[in-house]
Design a protein around this motif. Structure first.
Motif, PDB file in Angstrom:
ATOM      1  N   ASP B  10       0.805  -1.226   0.000  1.00 48.65           N
ATOM      2  CA  ASP B  10       0.000   0.000   0.000  1.00 48.65           C
ATOM      3  C   ASP B  10       0.839   1.278   0.000  1.00 48.65           C
ATOM      4  O   ASP B  10       0.577   2.198   0.769  1.00 48.65           O
ATOM      5  CB  ASP B  10      -0.961  -0.002   1.200  1.00 48.65           C
ATOM      6  CG  ASP B  10      -1.880  -1.201   1.179  1.00 48.65           C
ATOM      7  OD1 ASP B  10      -2.969  -1.091   0.617  1.00 48.65           O
ATOM      8  OD2 ASP B  10      -1.469  -2.279   1.679  1.00 48.65           O
ATOM      9  N   HIS B  12       0.947   3.101  -2.685  1.00 45.07           N
ATOM     10  CA  HIS B  12       0.087   4.001  -3.479  1.00 45.07           C
ATOM     11  C   HIS B  12       0.878   5.111  -4.175  1.00 45.07           C
ATOM     12  O   HIS B  12       0.620   6.289  -3.985  1.00 45.07           O
ATOM     13  CB  HIS B  12      -0.990   4.620  -2.581  1.00 45.07           C
ATOM     14  CG  HIS B  12      -1.992   3.623  -2.094  1.00 45.07           C
ATOM     15  ND1 HIS B  12      -3.095   3.284  -2.821  1.00 45.07           N
ATOM     16  CD2 HIS B  12      -2.040   2.865  -0.967  1.00 45.07           C
ATOM     17  CE1 HIS B  12      -3.795   2.371  -2.153  1.00 45.07           C
ATOM     18  NE2 HIS B  12      -3.176   2.090  -1.035  1.00 45.07           N
ATOM     19  N   ASP B  40      -1.338  -2.720  -4.059  1.00 46.69           N
ATOM     20  CA  ASP B  40      -1.642  -1.290  -4.001  1.00 46.69           C
ATOM     21  C   ASP B  40      -0.347  -0.479  -4.126  1.00 46.69           C
ATOM     22  O   ASP B  40      -0.012   0.377  -3.306  1.00 46.69           O
ATOM     23  CB  ASP B  40      -2.402  -0.888  -2.725  1.00 46.69           C
ATOM     24  CG  ASP B  40      -3.904  -1.112  -2.856  1.00 46.69           C
ATOM     25  OD1 ASP B  40      -4.344  -1.622  -3.903  1.00 46.69           O
ATOM     26  OD2 ASP B  40      -4.634  -0.778  -1.905  1.00 46.69           O
ATOM     27  N   HIS B  71      -6.267  -1.203  -6.008  1.00 50.82           N
ATOM     28  CA  HIS B  71      -5.983   0.087  -6.646  1.00 50.82           C
ATOM     29  C   HIS B  71      -5.248  -0.104  -7.979  1.00 50.82           C
ATOM     30  O   HIS B  71      -5.439   0.679  -8.898  1.00 50.82           O
ATOM     31  CB  HIS B  71      -5.141   0.980  -5.725  1.00 50.82           C
ATOM     32  CG  HIS B  71      -5.961   1.679  -4.689  1.00 50.82           C
ATOM     33  ND1 HIS B  71      -6.152   3.043  -4.669  1.00 50.82           N
ATOM     34  CD2 HIS B  71      -6.649   1.200  -3.628  1.00 50.82           C
ATOM     35  CE1 HIS B  71      -6.922   3.368  -3.641  1.00 50.82           C
ATOM     36  NE2 HIS B  71      -7.238   2.265  -2.984  1.00 50.82           N
ATOM     37  N   HIS B 163      -2.623  -9.393  -1.185  1.00 49.73           N
ATOM     38  CA  HIS B 163      -3.034  -8.024  -0.868  1.00 49.73           C
ATOM     39  C   HIS B 163      -4.144  -8.068   0.193  1.00 49.73           C
ATOM     40  O   HIS B 163      -4.047  -7.439   1.239  1.00 49.73           O
ATOM     41  CB  HIS B 163      -3.502  -7.292  -2.130  1.00 49.73           C
ATOM     42  CG  HIS B 163      -3.916  -5.881  -1.853  1.00 49.73           C
ATOM     43  ND1 HIS B 163      -3.058  -4.953  -1.309  1.00 49.73           N
ATOM     44  CD2 HIS B 163      -5.099  -5.234  -2.001  1.00 49.73           C
ATOM     45  CE1 HIS B 163      -3.703  -3.798  -1.159  1.00 49.73           C
ATOM     46  NE2 HIS B 163      -4.938  -3.949  -1.562  1.00 49.73           N
ATOM     47  N   HIS B 203      -3.604  -3.899   2.358  1.00 47.77           N
ATOM     48  CA  HIS B 203      -4.995  -3.540   2.100  1.00 47.77           C
ATOM     49  C   HIS B 203      -5.724  -2.919   3.299  1.00 47.77           C
ATOM     50  O   HIS B 203      -6.502  -1.989   3.122  1.00 47.77           O
ATOM     51  CB  HIS B 203      -5.765  -4.749   1.569  1.00 47.77           C
ATOM     52  CG  HIS B 203      -7.125  -4.415   1.033  1.00 47.77           C
ATOM     53  ND1 HIS B 203      -7.345  -3.405   0.114  1.00 47.77           N
ATOM     54  CD2 HIS B 203      -8.344  -4.961   1.288  1.00 47.77           C
ATOM     55  CE1 HIS B 203      -8.654  -3.359  -0.168  1.00 47.77           C
ATOM     56  NE2 HIS B 203      -9.275  -4.273   0.530  1.00 47.77           N
ATOM     57  N   HIS B 205      -5.592  -0.575   5.792  1.00 53.21           N
ATOM     58  CA  HIS B 205      -4.780   0.571   6.219  1.00 53.21           C
ATOM     59  C   HIS B 205      -4.942   0.888   7.695  1.00 53.21           C
ATOM     60  O   HIS B 205      -4.061   1.479   8.303  1.00 53.21           O
ATOM     61  CB  HIS B 205      -5.173   1.813   5.414  1.00 53.21           C
ATOM     62  CG  HIS B 205      -4.794   1.759   3.960  1.00 53.21           C
ATOM     63  ND1 HIS B 205      -4.591   2.890   3.215  1.00 53.21           N
ATOM     64  CD2 HIS B 205      -4.574   0.724   3.120  1.00 53.21           C
ATOM     65  CE1 HIS B 205      -4.275   2.555   1.965  1.00 53.21           C
ATOM     66  NE2 HIS B 205      -4.272   1.255   1.886  1.00 53.21           N
TER      67      HIS B 205
HETATM   68 FE   LIG Z   1      -4.248   0.264  -0.079  1.00 51.59          FE
END
Ligand SMILES: [Fe+2]
Ligand SMILES: [Fe+2]
Lengths: 91, 258
Positions: B10, B12, B40, B71, B163, B203, B205
């Motif tokens: 994550d 991102h 992610d 994502h 994930h 995933h 958060h």
């Molecule tokens: Fe995420």
């Protein structure tokens, strides 16, 4: 003879909360699912963590643009990205 | 035999984040045998965001193995994203595995994105409308492919990379109402169908770091907002001292906190 609830003060807060939550997740300029919207007495407060100061600013900008009449404050942090100082040992 | 695994999920990435992880990543060859990314990687799964990932996580001096996250699927450019990552030397897993020769032995990594579905006794079932059945079928097929990949690897140590979460433990902190969108017990079942040593996911958060599958496999949520550092490092295997956590042997101590 419908009993339409209209206080003249806009939509109930729950719907505003839900809309902000979806705006943050679905707006391509934001795409954050980890932001929490909390209702306080005088304002909605946004909590959560993002990857850059730019994203935090963008979230506030988008929400203010879409809900110009809703008082909103933010307590969103930028996640640290330093190297770890400890390891975890697993058998 | 100890294998040193660095992991984060994550992140991102987009242009505004490029460079933030790099100083910490440059230290990886000193402290890890491999870096695992738990999906992610991007904000919307575009090719240009994938290029940011390639720039940040490419050429690190340790092998990098990843799964994609939800994502990374957003813009329907998965093949382009995978190509950009693979061109940067990053191995992308989806229902398959890879075996790496490390100093401490052969490390097998099986990976899949996974899917929602929920956890035992509180999960979606394969019943009713076609949309619901399609949802649960995705859950099941994803978990089955993970199980198959785990059982197929010939290695000294086995790690599962997903994930979505295989257990509810590491979701603590998330609203209970959204657990079915955060993982499925079928992933845990797949992990328990093989001699897995460690399961890593992202995933969630707002979740927490530690959990265990019903079969006793340790699970770690390595989502960046959860670990709040560039990556976590796990030493897996026989240890000489019994301390659960020990300092990383590194001289410098100045870190930027922003
Ligand atoms: Fe995420
Ligand atoms: Fe995700």
């Amino acid at each position: 003879m419908s009993h339409h609830r209209d206080s003249g003060a806009g939509p109930p807060d729950e719907y505003v909360e839900a809309e902000i939550h979806r705006l943050l997740a679905e707006d391509p300029a934001v795409a954050e699912q980890g932001i929490t919207v909390v209702r306080r007495e005088r304002a909605l407060v946004l909590y959560g963590e993002v990857e850059s100061p730019h994203r935090r600013a963008e979230i506030l900008r988008r929400v203010a643009e879409r809900f110009p009449d809703v008082p909103i404050t933010s307590d969103i942090g930028v996640i640290r990205a330093q190297a770890p100082t400890e390891i975890e040992q697993l058998p | 035999m100890v294998i040193r695994i660095a992991a984060v999920g994550d992140v991102h990435l987009d242009e505004d984040v490029v460079g933030r992880f790099r100083p910490a990543l440059e230290e990886l060859p000193d402290c890890a045998d491999v870096l695992l990314l738990a999906g992610d990687l991007t904000r919307h799964g575009t090719e240009s965001e994938a290029r940011c990932v390639a720039q940040e996580f490419g050429g690190l001096g340790v092998p990098v193995v990843t799964v994609l996250g939800n994502h990374d699927h957003q813009c329907d450019q998965v093949p382009q994203v995978v190509k950009v990552l693979e061109d940067a030397g990053i191995t992308v897993l989806e229902g398959n595995g890879v075996v790496l020769d490390c100093a401490g032995g052969r490390l097998g990594i099986a990976g899949v994105k996974g899917f929602g579905g929920g956890f035992a006794g509180r999960c979606a079932s394969d019943f009713g409308e076609p949309e619901m059945k399609a949802f649960v079928r995705t859950t099941n097929e994803s978990a089955e492919s993970l199980g198959k990949a785990l059982r197929s690897l010939d290695c000294d140590m086995l790690v599962a990379l997903t994930h979505y979460s295989p257990v509810p433990d590491t979701l603590a902190g998330e609203p209970l109402e959204i657990y079915p969108f955060l993982g499925s017990y079928q992933l845990g079942q797949a992990i328990d169908s093989a001699p897995t040593a460690l399961a890593l996911h992202g995933h969630a958060h707002a979740g927490t770091e530690r959990g265990t599958t019903p079969g006793g496999v340790r699970v770690r949520n390595v989502a960046h907002p959860v670990i709040k550092q560039a990556y976590s490092v796990f030493h897996v295997g026989d240890q000489h001292d019994s301390d659960q956590v020990s300092p990383i042997g590194r001289s410098g101590s100045q870190r930027s906190w922003s």
